[in-house]
Scaffold this motif. Structure first.
Motif, PDB file in Angstrom:
ATOM      1  N   ILE A 215       3.570   4.410  -6.210  1.00  0.00           N
ATOM      2  CA  ILE A 215       3.888   3.229  -5.412  1.00  0.00           C
ATOM      3  C   ILE A 215       3.571   3.457  -3.931  1.00  0.00           C
ATOM      4  O   ILE A 215       3.163   2.518  -3.230  1.00  0.00           O
ATOM      5  CB  ILE A 215       5.355   2.806  -5.621  1.00  0.00           C
ATOM      6  CG1 ILE A 215       5.532   2.252  -7.036  1.00  0.00           C
ATOM      7  CG2 ILE A 215       5.801   1.768  -4.588  1.00  0.00           C
ATOM      8  CD1 ILE A 215       6.958   1.903  -7.406  1.00  0.00           C
ATOM      9  N   SER A 216       3.727   4.667  -3.446  1.00  0.00           N
ATOM     10  CA  SER A 216       3.350   4.932  -2.054  1.00  0.00           C
ATOM     11  C   SER A 216       1.860   4.676  -1.847  1.00  0.00           C
ATOM     12  O   SER A 216       1.448   4.046  -0.865  1.00  0.00           O
ATOM     13  CB  SER A 216       3.699   6.377  -1.668  1.00  0.00           C
ATOM     14  OG  SER A 216       5.082   6.520  -1.497  1.00  0.00           O
ATOM     15  N   TYR A 217       1.043   5.155  -2.762  1.00  0.00           N
ATOM     16  CA  TYR A 217      -0.402   4.903  -2.686  1.00  0.00           C
ATOM     17  C   TYR A 217      -0.698   3.410  -2.810  1.00  0.00           C
ATOM     18  O   TYR A 217      -1.461   2.835  -2.029  1.00  0.00           O
ATOM     19  CB  TYR A 217      -1.123   5.677  -3.789  1.00  0.00           C
ATOM     20  CG  TYR A 217      -2.542   5.200  -4.042  1.00  0.00           C
ATOM     21  CD1 TYR A 217      -3.587   5.605  -3.226  1.00  0.00           C
ATOM     22  CD2 TYR A 217      -2.808   4.322  -5.098  1.00  0.00           C
ATOM     23  CE1 TYR A 217      -4.883   5.150  -3.460  1.00  0.00           C
ATOM     24  CE2 TYR A 217      -4.100   3.870  -5.340  1.00  0.00           C
ATOM     25  CZ  TYR A 217      -5.136   4.279  -4.518  1.00  0.00           C
ATOM     26  OH  TYR A 217      -6.407   3.813  -4.745  1.00  0.00           O
ATOM     27  N   LEU A 218      -0.092   2.764  -3.782  1.00  0.00           N
ATOM     28  CA  LEU A 218      -0.390   1.359  -4.059  1.00  0.00           C
ATOM     29  C   LEU A 218      -0.011   0.456  -2.896  1.00  0.00           C
ATOM     30  O   LEU A 218      -0.722  -0.515  -2.597  1.00  0.00           O
ATOM     31  CB  LEU A 218       0.343   0.915  -5.329  1.00  0.00           C
ATOM     32  CG  LEU A 218      -0.149   1.533  -6.639  1.00  0.00           C
ATOM     33  CD1 LEU A 218       0.844   1.263  -7.765  1.00  0.00           C
ATOM     34  CD2 LEU A 218      -1.533   0.984  -7.002  1.00  0.00           C
ATOM     35  N   THR A 219       1.088   0.736  -2.228  1.00  0.00           N
ATOM     36  CA  THR A 219       1.555  -0.133  -1.144  1.00  0.00           C
ATOM     37  C   THR A 219       0.951   0.213   0.214  1.00  0.00           C
ATOM     38  O   THR A 219       0.981  -0.615   1.130  1.00  0.00           O
ATOM     39  CB  THR A 219       3.091  -0.083  -1.022  1.00  0.00           C
ATOM     40  OG1 THR A 219       3.506   1.283  -0.837  1.00  0.00           O
ATOM     41  CG2 THR A 219       3.770  -0.660  -2.256  1.00  0.00           C
ATOM     42  N   ILE A 220       0.406   1.413   0.352  1.00  0.00           N
ATOM     43  CA  ILE A 220      -0.104   1.845   1.654  1.00  0.00           C
ATOM     44  C   ILE A 220      -1.619   2.027   1.654  1.00  0.00           C
ATOM     45  O   ILE A 220      -2.333   1.444   2.481  1.00  0.00           O
ATOM     46  CB  ILE A 220       0.587   3.151   2.092  1.00  0.00           C
ATOM     47  CG1 ILE A 220       2.104   2.939   2.224  1.00  0.00           C
ATOM     48  CG2 ILE A 220       0.009   3.656   3.420  1.00  0.00           C
ATOM     49  CD1 ILE A 220       2.899   4.214   2.464  1.00  0.00           C
ATOM     50  N   GLU A 221      -2.132   2.817   0.740  1.00  0.00           N
ATOM     51  CA  GLU A 221      -3.551   3.173   0.748  1.00  0.00           C
ATOM     52  C   GLU A 221      -4.439   2.171   0.007  1.00  0.00           C
ATOM     53  O   GLU A 221      -5.599   1.979   0.372  1.00  0.00           O
ATOM     54  CB  GLU A 221      -3.747   4.572   0.139  1.00  0.00           C
ATOM     55  CG  GLU A 221      -2.986   5.680   0.847  1.00  0.00           C
ATOM     56  CD  GLU A 221      -3.497   5.947   2.247  1.00  0.00           C
ATOM     57  OE1 GLU A 221      -4.615   5.486   2.577  1.00  0.00           O
ATOM     58  OE2 GLU A 221      -2.790   6.615   3.018  1.00  0.00           O
ATOM     59  N   HIS A 222      -3.899   1.545  -1.017  1.00  0.00           N
ATOM     60  CA  HIS A 222      -4.691   0.656  -1.879  1.00  0.00           C
ATOM     61  C   HIS A 222      -4.830  -0.716  -1.225  1.00  0.00           C
ATOM     62  O   HIS A 222      -3.844  -1.367  -0.903  1.00  0.00           O
ATOM     63  CB  HIS A 222      -4.011   0.524  -3.239  1.00  0.00           C
ATOM     64  CG  HIS A 222      -4.733  -0.372  -4.182  1.00  0.00           C
ATOM     65  ND1 HIS A 222      -5.975  -0.078  -4.693  1.00  0.00           N
ATOM     66  CD2 HIS A 222      -4.392  -1.582  -4.709  1.00  0.00           C
ATOM     67  CE1 HIS A 222      -6.366  -1.050  -5.500  1.00  0.00           C
ATOM     68  NE2 HIS A 222      -5.419  -1.968  -5.528  1.00  0.00           N
ATOM     69  N   ALA A 223      -6.082  -1.171  -1.049  1.00  0.00           N
ATOM     70  CA  ALA A 223      -6.318  -2.403  -0.300  1.00  0.00           C
ATOM     71  C   ALA A 223      -6.410  -3.649  -1.173  1.00  0.00           C
ATOM     72  O   ALA A 223      -6.201  -4.753  -0.685  1.00  0.00           O
ATOM     73  CB  ALA A 223      -7.606  -2.270   0.516  1.00  0.00           C
ATOM     74  N   GLY A 224      -6.724  -3.520  -2.434  1.00  0.00           N
ATOM     75  CA  GLY A 224      -6.935  -4.690  -3.283  1.00  0.00           C
ATOM     76  C   GLY A 224      -5.649  -5.199  -3.910  1.00  0.00           C
ATOM     77  O   GLY A 224      -4.542  -4.818  -3.504  1.00  0.00           O
ATOM     78  N   PRO A 225      -5.790  -6.051  -4.926  1.00  0.00           N
ATOM     79  CA  PRO A 225      -4.602  -6.526  -5.648  1.00  0.00           C
ATOM     80  C   PRO A 225      -3.869  -5.362  -6.310  1.00  0.00           C
ATOM     81  O   PRO A 225      -4.488  -4.406  -6.776  1.00  0.00           O
ATOM     82  CB  PRO A 225      -5.190  -7.469  -6.704  1.00  0.00           C
ATOM     83  CG  PRO A 225      -6.548  -7.842  -6.185  1.00  0.00           C
ATOM     84  CD  PRO A 225      -7.039  -6.656  -5.434  1.00  0.00           C
ATOM     85  N   ILE A 226      -2.546  -5.452  -6.366  1.00  0.00           N
ATOM     86  CA  ILE A 226      -1.755  -4.454  -7.091  1.00  0.00           C
ATOM     87  C   ILE A 226      -1.963  -4.681  -8.587  1.00  0.00           C
ATOM     88  O   ILE A 226      -1.774  -5.806  -9.071  1.00  0.00           O
ATOM     89  CB  ILE A 226      -0.250  -4.588  -6.753  1.00  0.00           C
ATOM     90  CG1 ILE A 226       0.003  -4.434  -5.256  1.00  0.00           C
ATOM     91  CG2 ILE A 226       0.564  -3.575  -7.560  1.00  0.00           C
ATOM     92  CD1 ILE A 226      -0.186  -3.071  -4.695  1.00  0.00           C
TER      93      ILE A 226
END
Length: 348
Positions: A215-226
């Motif tokens: 979730i840290s990666y998904l909410t911070i580093e990941h730019a596209g749709p979750i």
């Protein structure tokens, strides 16, 4: 003045600047961390963090960045919260921000103090120095373990017997030959609390992380749709996740942060989603001035807040969510569609 004498003064200076621990290790020795990093990247577990692949060779060894370095001085600063972050997950209509981001950007706080420390060291020893606070291809956590500040736990983060899991790290590389401290010893034992609590099963095995599920990666580093499979497990987490840190039994020895700039801002503890969903770009930048949250930008942040709104079960948020379905950013608009559908489904 000898290096050993200088080290004693260095530790005293570090403590006076607010660092909670300082240890030394060799910077020019081979270590297992290089192989683990290579396996992590080869397996694609770094996700969209392309910079990890691009800097892989430099990241494997400190001297790949600076061949003249012989010693690494690793400093740590405690940022422990004054309450259990897991309690914040129960407040579904509020956003849950990772403890490390509820105050001033630690990069700024740490780097300023580390520069002072390095300048004093260079002045006394005549040796060259370079400082790093998560700003270069340098593996701070393995260095911290090698220097004896703690050990990398099953969640891959550093754990300290004195400070638990709440430590910011900084590194000073130097040409000085210094006596190394004994490396950290693993004290995780049979415990797997950090693995079991992860809401997205981001740990394929103890001591291994798949960032693509984190979730840290998904909410911070990941730019596209979750990805949809992770939206419900996100709950109200809008920036980072502390579950694997907060559950660690070694936190019973942790203390609250003593550095004033690392004490949580009151407005970033359980901020109402209703106040966050209305933020435009200017309002976002103003609210998060001086905060690490600012770097992900308004659109990514609002995307996260919409996922939290969809999970909240709070139908009073529906008008705000609906208004974002026409947001110019397609990722925000898609998240709003999902949140609106989820809230409407729960209200039937």
């Amino acid at each position: 003045m000898t290096i050993s004498t200088s080290r004693t003064r260095f530790v005293a200076l570090a403590e006076s600047l607010g660092f909670d621990a300082v240890r030394v290790c060799r910077a020019d020795e081979a270590w297992a961390a290089a192989g683990r990093l290579e396996e992590f990247v080869e397996a694609g577990r770094h996700g969209t963090m392309g910079w990890m692949e691009e800097t892989l060779e430099r990241r494997k060894q400190p001297t790949n960045m600076w061949p003249e370095a012989t010693s690494a001085l690793v400093v740590a600063m405690n940022y422990g919260p004054d309450s259990d972050p897991l309690e914040d997950l129960k407040h579904a209509s509020s956003g849950n921000i990772s403890v490390y981001a509820r105050h001033r950007d630690y990069h700024d706080v740490m780097k300023g103090k580390l520069k002072q420390l390095a300048q004093g060291f260079a002045r006394e020893t005549g040796e060259e120095v370079k400082v790093f606070v998560d700003t270069a291809p340098l593996m701070e956590k393995p260095l911290a373990e090698k220097a004896g500040l703690g050990w990398q736990g099953k969640h891959t983060n550093l754990v300290s017997r004195e400070h638990g899991s709440w430590l910011f790290l900084g590194v000073m590389l130097t040409t000085a030959e210094m006596e190394a401290d004994a490396p950290g010893t693993d004290h995780c034992g049979a415990c797997r609390a950090c693995l079991d609590i992860c809401p997205t099963d981001a740990f394929p095995a103890p001591y291994q992380l798949d960032a693509r599920r984190c979730i840290s990666y998904l909410t911070i580093e990941h730019a596209g749709p979750i990805p949809e499979e992770f939206r419900k497990p996100m709950g109200n987490r809008i920036y980072g996740c502390d579950d694997c840190l907060a559950i660690c039994p070694w936190n019973k020895f942790a203390k609250s942060a003593s550095e004033a700039k690392l004490v949580a801002r009151e407005d970033l503890e359980r901020p109402p989603l209703s106040e966050l969903l209305v933020l435009g770009d200017a309002g976002f930048r103003q609210l998060f001035s001086g905060s690490p949250i600012k770097r992900i930008g308004r659109n990514r942040f609002i995307r996260n807040c919409l996922i939290a709104a969809g999970n909240s079960g709070d139908n009073t948020l529906l008008p705000l969510v609906e208004s974002l379905r026409s947001d110019p950013d397609p990722v925000v608009a898609e998240a709003a569609d999902w949140a609106a559908g989820t809230l409407a489904g729960e209200s039937d």
